[in-house]
Design an enzyme around this catalytic site. Sequence first.
Site, PDB file in Angstrom:
ATOM      1  N   THR A 153      -6.275  -2.778  -2.141  1.00  0.00           N
ATOM      2  CA  THR A 153      -6.121  -1.336  -2.429  1.00  0.00           C
ATOM      3  C   THR A 153      -4.657  -0.993  -2.717  1.00  0.00           C
ATOM      4  O   THR A 153      -4.357   0.108  -3.150  1.00  0.00           O
ATOM      5  CB  THR A 153      -6.624  -0.464  -1.262  1.00  0.00           C
ATOM      6  N   GLY A 154      -3.762  -1.940  -2.458  1.00  0.00           N
ATOM      7  CA  GLY A 154      -2.341  -1.716  -2.759  1.00  0.00           C
ATOM      8  C   GLY A 154      -2.006  -2.261  -4.135  1.00  0.00           C
ATOM      9  O   GLY A 154      -2.836  -2.891  -4.795  1.00  0.00           O
ATOM     10  N   ASN A 158      -5.199 -12.340  13.947  1.00  0.00           N
ATOM     11  CA  ASN A 158      -4.216 -13.208  13.281  1.00  0.00           C
ATOM     12  C   ASN A 158      -2.802 -12.650  13.418  1.00  0.00           C
ATOM     13  O   ASN A 158      -1.839 -13.401  13.575  1.00  0.00           O
ATOM     14  CB  ASN A 158      -4.594 -13.392  11.808  1.00  0.00           C
ATOM     15  N   ASP A 212      -4.389 -12.844   2.654  1.00  0.00           N
ATOM     16  CA  ASP A 212      -5.407 -11.983   3.256  1.00  0.00           C
ATOM     17  C   ASP A 212      -5.297 -12.111   4.775  1.00  0.00           C
ATOM     18  O   ASP A 212      -5.367 -13.231   5.303  1.00  0.00           O
ATOM     19  CB  ASP A 212      -6.791 -12.439   2.769  1.00  0.00           C
ATOM     20  N   TYR A 262     -14.823   1.279   9.647  1.00  0.00           N
ATOM     21  CA  TYR A 262     -13.390   1.580   9.782  1.00  0.00           C
ATOM     22  C   TYR A 262     -13.073   2.026  11.214  1.00  0.00           C
ATOM     23  O   TYR A 262     -12.201   1.463  11.876  1.00  0.00           O
ATOM     24  CB  TYR A 262     -13.041   2.675   8.780  1.00  0.00           C
ATOM     25  N   GLY A 297       0.827  -1.210   0.000  1.00  0.00           N
ATOM     26  CA  GLY A 297       0.000   0.000   0.000  1.00  0.00           C
ATOM     27  C   GLY A 297       0.855   1.252   0.000  1.00  0.00           C
ATOM     28  O   GLY A 297       2.087   1.193  -0.081  1.00  0.00           O
TER      29      GLY A 297
HETATM   30  P1  NAD Z   1      -3.560   1.708   1.416  1.00  0.00           P
HETATM   31  O1  NAD Z   1      -4.935   1.356   1.045  1.00  0.00           O
HETATM   32  O2  NAD Z   1      -2.668   2.303   0.394  1.00  0.00           O
HETATM   33  O3  NAD Z   1      -2.793   0.440   2.015  1.00  0.00           O
HETATM   34  C1  NAD Z   1      -3.434  -0.619   2.651  1.00  0.00           C
HETATM   35  C2  NAD Z   1      -2.780  -1.928   2.201  1.00  0.00           C
HETATM   36  O4  NAD Z   1      -3.395  -3.005   2.901  1.00  0.00           O
HETATM   37  C3  NAD Z   1      -2.989  -2.193   0.712  1.00  0.00           C
HETATM   38  O5  NAD Z   1      -1.783  -2.632   0.122  1.00  0.00           O
HETATM   39  C4  NAD Z   1      -4.043  -3.298   0.682  1.00  0.00           C
HETATM   40  O6  NAD Z   1      -3.976  -4.098  -0.480  1.00  0.00           O
HETATM   41  C5  NAD Z   1      -3.725  -4.024   1.967  1.00  0.00           C
HETATM   42  N1  NAD Z   1      -4.867  -4.778   2.496  1.00  0.00           N
HETATM   43  C6  NAD Z   1      -6.132  -4.335   2.692  1.00  0.00           C
HETATM   44  N2  NAD Z   1      -6.915  -5.302   3.189  1.00  0.00           N
HETATM   45  C7  NAD Z   1      -6.108  -6.399   3.330  1.00  0.00           C
HETATM   46  C8  NAD Z   1      -6.324  -7.721   3.767  1.00  0.00           C
HETATM   47  N3  NAD Z   1      -7.541  -8.132   4.197  1.00  0.00           N
HETATM   48  N4  NAD Z   1      -5.283  -8.592   3.777  1.00  0.00           N
HETATM   49  C9  NAD Z   1      -4.060  -8.210   3.349  1.00  0.00           C
HETATM   50  N5  NAD Z   1      -3.801  -6.964   2.902  1.00  0.00           N
HETATM   51  C10 NAD Z   1      -4.815  -6.069   2.889  1.00  0.00           C
HETATM   52  O7  NAD Z   1      -3.671   2.680   2.695  1.00  0.00           O
HETATM   53  P2  NAD Z   1      -2.551   3.439   3.520  1.00  0.00           P
HETATM   54  O8  NAD Z   1      -2.866   4.883   3.521  1.00  0.00           O
HETATM   55  O9  NAD Z   1      -1.204   2.992   3.111  1.00  0.00           O
HETATM   56  O10 NAD Z   1      -2.875   2.920   4.985  1.00  0.00           O
HETATM   57  C11 NAD Z   1      -2.085   1.896   5.594  1.00  0.00           C
HETATM   58  C12 NAD Z   1      -2.542   1.695   7.027  1.00  0.00           C
HETATM   59  O11 NAD Z   1      -2.412   2.926   7.762  1.00  0.00           O
HETATM   60  C13 NAD Z   1      -4.015   1.287   7.148  1.00  0.00           C
HETATM   61  O12 NAD Z   1      -4.144   0.348   8.182  1.00  0.00           O
HETATM   62  C14 NAD Z   1      -4.707   2.566   7.532  1.00  0.00           C
HETATM   63  O13 NAD Z   1      -5.863   2.339   8.276  1.00  0.00           O
HETATM   64  C15 NAD Z   1      -3.644   3.272   8.366  1.00  0.00           C
HETATM   65  N6  NAD Z   1      -3.861   4.725   8.349  1.00  0.00           N
HETATM   66  C16 NAD Z   1      -3.498   5.468   7.277  1.00  0.00           C
HETATM   67  C17 NAD Z   1      -3.723   6.842   7.292  1.00  0.00           C
HETATM   68  C18 NAD Z   1      -3.305   7.733   6.147  1.00  0.00           C
HETATM   69  O14 NAD Z   1      -3.552   8.940   6.224  1.00  0.00           O
HETATM   70  N7  NAD Z   1      -2.661   7.253   5.109  1.00  0.00           N
HETATM   71  C19 NAD Z   1      -4.339   7.444   8.398  1.00  0.00           C
HETATM   72  C20 NAD Z   1      -4.726   6.642   9.462  1.00  0.00           C
HETATM   73  C21 NAD Z   1      -4.453   5.274   9.442  1.00  0.00           C
END
Ligand code: NAD
Length: 340
Positions: free
Chosen positions: A57-58, A119, A78, A165, A32
């Site tokens: 989403t990545g 997990n 997953d 969320y 991601g």
């Molecule tokens: P993103 O969507 O780019 O990254 C999330 C990653 O998790 C993706 O690669 C996606 O494929 C993977 N993923 C989702 N569901 C999954 C599953 N069930 N099994 C395995 N992989 C899975 O989002 P991001 O901005 O990089 O956020 C990363 C983390 O940081 C998240 O947990 C998010 O809640 C947290 N976060 C981000 C922000 C921000 O501003 N970017 C703010 C608060 C929290």
Amino acid sequence: MRSFVPSEGYSEAKGMPVLRDLGTALVNGGAGFLGSHLCERLLLRGHSVICLDNFSTGRRANVEHLASNARFRIIEHDVRQPFDIETSLIFNFASPASPPDYQRDPVGTLLTNVLGAVNTLDCARKTGAIVVQSSTSEVYGDPTQSPQRESYCGNVNPIGPRACYDEGKRSAETLFFDYHRTYGVDIRVGRIFNTYGPRMRLDDGRVVSNFIVQALRNADLTIYGDGQQTRSFCYVDDLVEGFLRFSAAGSACHGPINLGNPGEFTVRRLAEIIRDLTNSRSRIVHLPAVVDDPRQRRPDISRAMTELEWQPRIELEAGLARTVEYFDGVLAGTARAEAV
Ligand code: NAD
Ligand code: UDP
């Protein structure tokens, strides 16, 4: 007990030989936006890195440039399903994070956060790994206090469209602290405030990527509601640095700790800054407000400053300029991640 090891400066040379092996770090959600930057920094720091992702989403493109590194491995998996991986450090970043992404499959989002936490914690319990959770400012919901301190319990609507969320992340925090109290798992819980930078998707739907892409295309900048709601925006390098310090902090340091940039801006002001930075001819338009949109958000980072000796260094305009350059490259078809 582990001693406090401040992480390396941002200037560390890419491709530098690794002087010591720091063991294997597992990054759930490593493909991601944030996870890919984290994988990169962990490799530079001397870890072997396993990126575990289901690519919902990545994107593989986010970590393609790491594939030639012998210390980097991708596992497609997953987090809602159990996994057993030998590791000494786990970062659980697997969850959709953009509101349109996490609301597209609300049940899946909630389960990713709850079962993913179980997990991940079970894996940490078996291996004895330190486990770091990417929590969020959304645990504060629509806050009635500002700035938000970690002691504030929040104001979340449990049945609204953001709840999958917010409540998923709140439940994950509960699981982290219960595994710590019950089984002695060495946890770190970091609450991330809006973070932006290169590798956000063009169609991610979050405000920074939306406004930059709209501005570069001279399309309307779409403000939801009156634009007077506020956010505090942190550049990705600062955020990752905060997490690296947290992971290396002593085992008395579990958090929760706010990680974000305390500079607070209205969404209207953000639109104006981005329009100016891009010399865009875009108009700023108002669309209906989204349900349960928090009115204000600003982290109190005193705890991070004291316990991690961390604070953001990159001002909004400077971080936005780098992000604009990135999206400019993506739109021109020339953006490329650098090899580590
Ligand atoms: P993103 O969507 O780019 O990254 C999330 C990653 O998790 C993706 O690669 C996606 O494929 C993977 N993923 C989702 N569901 C999954 C599953 N069930 N099994 C395995 N992989 C899975 O989002 P991001 O901005 O990089 O956020 C990363 C983390 O940081 C998240 O947990 C998010 O809640 C947290 N976060 C981000 C922000 C921000 O501003 N970017 C703010 C608060 C929290
Ligand atoms: N927002 C907006 N226009 C957009 C995208 C978002 O006005 O095109 C607003 C959104 O309503 C919220 C703020 O910008 O008030 C931040 O939204 P984002 O989705 O980036 O993150 P959130 O903090 O809501 O999770």
